[in-house]
Design a protein around this motif. Structure first.
Motif, PDB file in Angstrom:
ATOM      1  N   GLY A 129      20.365  56.178 -35.404  1.00 56.25           N
ATOM      2  CA  GLY A 129      20.657  55.261 -34.307  1.00 56.25           C
ATOM      3  C   GLY A 129      21.284  55.973 -33.139  1.00 56.25           C
ATOM      4  O   GLY A 129      21.761  57.090 -33.259  1.00 56.25           O
ATOM      5  N   GLY A 130      21.257  55.342 -32.007  1.00 53.57           N
ATOM      6  CA  GLY A 130      21.767  55.977 -30.796  1.00 53.57           C
ATOM      7  C   GLY A 130      20.762  57.002 -30.316  1.00 53.57           C
ATOM      8  O   GLY A 130      19.665  57.116 -30.835  1.00 53.57           O
TER       9      GLY A 130
ATOM     10  N   GLN B  10      29.578  41.154 -30.438  1.00 52.84           N
ATOM     11  CA  GLN B  10      28.239  41.686 -30.677  1.00 52.84           C
ATOM     12  C   GLN B  10      27.496  40.789 -31.646  1.00 52.84           C
ATOM     13  O   GLN B  10      28.057  40.337 -32.629  1.00 52.84           O
ATOM     14  CB  GLN B  10      28.340  43.082 -31.277  1.00 52.84           C
ATOM     15  N   ASP B  11      26.245  40.542 -31.388  1.00 55.41           N
ATOM     16  CA  ASP B  11      25.425  39.852 -32.379  1.00 55.41           C
ATOM     17  C   ASP B  11      24.881  40.876 -33.351  1.00 55.41           C
ATOM     18  O   ASP B  11      24.472  41.948 -32.939  1.00 55.41           O
ATOM     19  CB  ASP B  11      24.195  39.202 -31.731  1.00 55.41           C
ATOM     20  N   SER B  12      24.861  40.535 -34.609  1.00 51.92           N
ATOM     21  CA  SER B  12      24.158  41.434 -35.519  1.00 51.92           C
ATOM     22  C   SER B  12      22.729  40.924 -35.575  1.00 51.92           C
ATOM     23  O   SER B  12      22.317  40.253 -36.502  1.00 51.92           O
ATOM     24  CB  SER B  12      24.822  41.433 -36.894  1.00 51.92           C
ATOM     25  N   VAL B  51      25.311  49.495 -40.462  1.00 49.05           N
ATOM     26  CA  VAL B  51      25.282  50.837 -39.875  1.00 49.05           C
ATOM     27  C   VAL B  51      24.777  50.779 -38.441  1.00 49.05           C
ATOM     28  O   VAL B  51      25.391  51.331 -37.518  1.00 49.05           O
ATOM     29  CB  VAL B  51      24.395  51.781 -40.719  1.00 49.05           C
ATOM     30  N   GLU B  52      23.662  50.062 -38.244  1.00 50.14           N
ATOM     31  CA  GLU B  52      23.097  49.958 -36.890  1.00 50.14           C
ATOM     32  C   GLU B  52      24.079  49.336 -35.922  1.00 50.14           C
ATOM     33  O   GLU B  52      24.267  49.832 -34.807  1.00 50.14           O
ATOM     34  CB  GLU B  52      21.854  49.072 -36.941  1.00 50.14           C
TER      35      GLU B  52
END
Lengths: 196, 223
Positions: A129-130, B10-12, B51-52
């Motif tokens: 990610g990122g 933040q929305d997951s 994680v994301e």
């Protein structure tokens, strides 16, 4: 007695403390493989004799040789696999570039395994990610403070800090630097964390 | 804390959950997943959504810090927070990788047979990594030793040679949701199996195998 050489290989690794990689015992491995070949050929001829002549008193010997073959294989594979685990630990300890002293202790195939492992790990980390992923070989310890006092143990040269300024790392110079920038250099032995 | 830096919740939106988590809740979930993974003997369910989202969160924080005034005290504090979050996330992922490498034949075998309703224990990237690790190791062993051995000994069954995770090992846990009638199997032949209830908030030392499904459902937290 059979399997002596194989046991020697295992003992060699058992004696080496964790994290250390002794030189690859190519000779030892070759001897184990040769013994296996000899045992197998002896067994082959005995098996043929039993099949044709029906001399069943050869069977215990055949079984014994087979057990030795299995033991030889088990010791050989254990030796090779344990070395792979130690080499894997090197990537996490030293980073992608291994010190020369260690490289001499590795066989060409072990080096290949290491390179492929490195690549696989890098692909995984990039996918996290990122833009660039996450380098999980950093941040090995919980952070205690943002900046740390470090002393330079060897000449390293210019080192760039976050806001663009660069620092000259000369031997014995002391600096107050952001922890996350120094972590890898501390592990490589170029900087030393001063705990006063 | 992060709200002060103009960060909205933040929305997951990744994953099948449509729950909106505040940043604090997200970090709490990460820490729970981290502790569970550290203390469980086997590889747990993959929490890629967490994680994301955490990675996104870190990116946002980095952005905000870059825009903030230099020398502001808040900057240092937020950087510390980022460091801590990054440590927990890295430690979590490292723990998983170590287990994947340790038990790779068993993990890959399990992936081959999809179980109904059970989530995969590997993220797609972890699956790729595991397969590469297996192929790399198998090729190495074959080329260096196995192919030079007698013909009937050239294959090694990795499923039998590589040890399995010890599901009978004991773990500490704290109960989050009350559980009734948990069947505890006997360890020795003299004992009989018995049934216990787990009260909310209580702590126990128990065999992992008994409570494994409760860890997966979130009813208990390993400590």
């Amino acid at each position: 007695m059979f399997c002596e050489k194989a046991m020697e290989l295992v003992r060699e690794l058992h004696r080496a403390p964790e994290g250390q990689l002794p030189a690859f015992n190519e000779d030892g491995l070759r001897q184990v493989l040769e013994e296996m070949k000899a045992l197998y050929e002896q067994n082959q001829s005995d098996v043929n004799e039993v099949k044709s002549g029906g001399q069943s008193d050869l069977i215990p010997t055949i079984k014994f040789r087979h057990c030795s073959l299995l033991r030889n294989r088990r010791c050989a594979v254990a030796y090779l696999y344990d070395r792979l685990l130690r080499i894997r630990a090197l990537r996490w300890e030293y980073g992608s570039v291994l010190p020369n002293a260690l490289r001499f202790h590795m066989s060409a195939e072990e080096m290949e395994w290491f390179n492929r492992y490195k690549k696989s790990l890098a692909t995984y980390m990039r996918s996290l990610g990122g833009d660039e992923g996450l380098d999980i070989t950093q941040d090995m310890k919980p952070p205690k403070s943002l900046y740390i006092e470090v002393r330079c143990l060897k000449d390293y040269g210019e080192f760039e800090v976050d806001d663009g300024t660069s620092v000259l790392l000369k031997k014995n110079s002391q600096h107050f630097l952001p922890r996350w920038k120094c972590e890898q250099l501390v592990r490589q032995g170029i900087l030393e964390h001063v705990l006063s | 804390m992060t709200e002060e830096l103009d960060l909205t919740g933040q929305d997951s939106d990744a994953g099948s959950e449509e729950v909106v988590l505040t940043p604090a809740e997200l970090i709490e979930r990460l820490e729970q997943a981290w502790m569970n993974e550290k203390f469980a003997p086997e590889l747990l369910e993959s929490k890629s959504e967490i994680v994301e989202c955490v990675m996104e969160q870190l990116d946002h924080m980095e952005e905000n810090l870059r825009r903030a005034k230099k020398g502001d005290l808040k900057v240092s504090i937020h950087r510390m927070e980022m460091e801590r979050i990054r440590y927990v996330l890295s430690s979590y992922l490292r723990c998983r990788l170590m287990k994947i490498e340790k038990f790779f034949p068993h993990i890959l075998e399990k992936e081959k047979t999809p179980h109904e309703g059970e989530l995969s224990s590997l993220s797609p990237e972890e699956l790729v990594f595991a397969k590469q690790y297996m192929a790399n190791t198998e090729t190495y062993l074959k080329n260096v030793a196995l192919k030079h051995m007698p013909p009937n000994l050239q294959t090694v069954d990795l499923l039998r040679s590589v040890p399995k995770p010890d599901l009978d090992s004991y773990v500490f846990l704290r109960v989050k949701e009350r559980q009734e009638n948990i069947l505890v199997e006997p360890e020795t032949d003299e004992q009989r199996d018995y049934v216990i209830d787990l009260e909310e908030g209580s702590q126990h030392l128990i065999r992992y195998k008994t409570i494994a499904p409760l860890v997966a459902s979130g009813a208990v937290q390993l400590i």
